[in-house]
Design a protein around this motif. Structure first.
Motif, short mmCIF file in Angstrom:
data_model
loop_
_atom_site.label_atom_id
_atom_site.label_comp_id
_atom_site.label_asym_id
_atom_site.label_seq_id
_atom_site.Cartn_x
_atom_site.Cartn_y
_atom_site.Cartn_z
N LEU A 113 0.84 -1.21 0.00
CA LEU A 113 0.00 0.00 0.00
C LEU A 113 0.87 1.25 0.00
O LEU A 113 0.57 2.23 -0.70
CB LEU A 113 -0.93 0.01 1.22
CG LEU A 113 -2.16 -0.88 1.14
CD1 LEU A 113 -2.86 -0.90 2.49
CD2 LEU A 113 -3.10 -0.40 0.06
N HIS A 114 1.92 1.24 0.78
CA HIS A 114 2.83 2.37 0.85
C HIS A 114 3.45 2.64 -0.53
O HIS A 114 3.48 3.80 -0.99
CB HIS A 114 3.92 2.10 1.88
CG HIS A 114 4.77 3.27 2.20
ND1 HIS A 114 4.48 4.11 3.25
CD2 HIS A 114 5.89 3.76 1.61
CE1 HIS A 114 5.39 5.07 3.29
NE2 HIS A 114 6.27 4.88 2.30
N LEU A 115 3.94 1.61 -1.17
CA LEU A 115 4.52 1.77 -2.51
C LEU A 115 3.46 2.19 -3.53
O LEU A 115 3.73 3.02 -4.41
CB LEU A 115 5.18 0.47 -2.95
CG LEU A 115 6.48 0.12 -2.24
CD1 LEU A 115 6.96 -1.26 -2.67
CD2 LEU A 115 7.53 1.16 -2.51
N GLY A 116 2.26 1.63 -3.41
CA GLY A 116 1.19 2.02 -4.33
C GLY A 116 0.81 3.48 -4.19
O GLY A 116 0.58 4.18 -5.19
N ILE A 117 0.74 3.95 -2.95
CA ILE A 117 0.43 5.37 -2.72
C ILE A 117 1.55 6.25 -3.26
O ILE A 117 1.31 7.29 -3.89
CB ILE A 117 0.18 5.63 -1.22
CG1 ILE A 117 -1.11 4.95 -0.78
CG2 ILE A 117 0.11 7.12 -0.92
CD1 ILE A 117 -1.32 4.92 0.72
N ALA A 118 2.80 5.84 -3.05
CA ALA A 118 3.93 6.62 -3.56
C ALA A 118 3.90 6.69 -5.08
O ALA A 118 4.13 7.76 -5.67
CB ALA A 118 5.25 6.01 -3.08
N MET A 119 3.61 5.57 -5.73
CA MET A 119 3.54 5.57 -7.20
C MET A 119 2.37 6.41 -7.69
O MET A 119 2.47 7.12 -8.69
CB MET A 119 3.44 4.13 -7.71
CG MET A 119 4.72 3.35 -7.54
SD MET A 119 4.59 1.60 -7.95
CE MET A 119 3.90 1.65 -9.57
N TRP A 120 1.25 6.34 -6.99
CA TRP A 120 0.08 7.12 -7.38
C TRP A 120 0.36 8.61 -7.23
O TRP A 120 0.00 9.40 -8.11
CB TRP A 120 -1.11 6.70 -6.51
CG TRP A 120 -2.33 7.53 -6.72
CD1 TRP A 120 -3.11 7.57 -7.83
CD2 TRP A 120 -2.88 8.45 -5.80
NE1 TRP A 120 -4.15 8.45 -7.65
CE2 TRP A 120 -4.03 9.01 -6.40
CE3 TRP A 120 -2.55 8.86 -4.51
CZ2 TRP A 120 -4.81 9.95 -5.77
CZ3 TRP A 120 -3.34 9.78 -3.88
CH2 TRP A 120 -4.45 10.33 -4.51
N ARG A 121 1.02 9.00 -6.15
CA ARG A 121 1.34 10.42 -5.94
C ARG A 121 2.36 10.90 -6.97
O ARG A 121 2.26 12.03 -7.47
CB ARG A 121 1.87 10.65 -4.53
CG ARG A 121 0.77 10.49 -3.49
CD ARG A 121 1.25 10.83 -2.14
NE ARG A 121 1.56 12.28 -2.11
CZ ARG A 121 2.02 12.89 -1.05
NH1 ARG A 121 2.25 12.22 0.05
NH2 ARG A 121 2.27 14.18 -1.08
N ARG A 122 3.31 10.07 -7.28
CA ARG A 122 4.31 10.43 -8.28
C ARG A 122 3.66 10.56 -9.66
O ARG A 122 3.96 11.46 -10.42
CB ARG A 122 5.42 9.39 -8.33
CG ARG A 122 6.66 9.90 -9.02
CD ARG A 122 7.82 8.91 -8.91
NE ARG A 122 8.03 8.46 -7.54
CZ ARG A 122 8.36 7.21 -7.21
NH1 ARG A 122 8.52 6.31 -8.15
NH2 ARG A 122 8.55 6.89 -5.96
N HIS A 123 2.74 9.64 -9.96
CA HIS A 123 2.04 9.68 -11.24
C HIS A 123 1.11 10.87 -11.34
O HIS A 123 1.03 11.54 -12.38
CB HIS A 123 1.26 8.38 -11.46
CG HIS A 123 0.44 8.37 -12.71
ND1 HIS A 123 1.01 8.31 -13.96
CD2 HIS A 123 -0.89 8.43 -12.89
CE1 HIS A 123 0.05 8.33 -14.87
NE2 HIS A 123 -1.12 8.39 -14.24
N SER A 124 0.38 11.17 -10.26
CA SER A 124 -0.57 12.29 -10.30
C SER A 124 0.15 13.64 -10.31
O SER A 124 -0.33 14.60 -10.89
CB SER A 124 -1.54 12.22 -9.12
OG SER A 124 -0.84 12.40 -7.91
#
Length: 137
Positions: A113-124
């Motif tokens: 979840l932590h990595l997914g949130i980081a990727m989502w924030r980086r992508h957004s």
């Protein structure tokens, strides 16, 4: 904020997992420790009989064969009931191993979840136009 919510939910799941593992372990140890008392057998197993409803549904040859076979299992069942309290210690080890595996999986879920949130924030944050990416004419 999303990081805090994800880790809070993961630690909440670990707390629920720990509580349920503890409760199931307690019930299992209690039932294994009192196995002979729970069966209603005070001194031992004298003989196992077929249930009353079974003989009308099976051929008589099978019912006659099963009765001595079940009587032969009586010493095995009695010895199992006597050794059940000794298995309670092994049940504790099994419960700890299962709890540890479940907790590790939940921590891996938290890391995912932590990595997914980081990727989502980086992508957004990278979806809009970048000020340094314009070409000067």
């Amino acid at each position: 904020m999303f990081y805090v919510l994800s880790w809070f939910s993961v630690f909440g799941l670990i707390a629920l997992w720990s509580l349920s593992a503890w409760a199931l372990h307690s019930v299992a140890v209690w039932s294994v420790s009192n196995a002979s008392a729970l069966t209603g057998v005070a001194s031992g197993v004298e003989g196992l009989l077929l249930p009353e409803w079974l003989p009308p549904w099976v051929p008589p040859e099978i019912a006659q064969t099963m009765t001595p076979l079940l009587a032969g299992f009586a010493p095995v069942v009695e010895s199992l009931l006597q050794t059940m309290p000794a298995l309670a210690g092994g049940l504790t080890v099994v419960a700890w191993v299962i709890w540890g595996l479940g907790s590790a999986l939940l921590l891996l879920l938290g890391a995912g979840l932590h990595l997914g949130i980081a990727m989502w924030r980086r992508h957004s944050s990278g979806s809009g136009p970048q000020p340094g990416s314009r070409l000067a004419a």
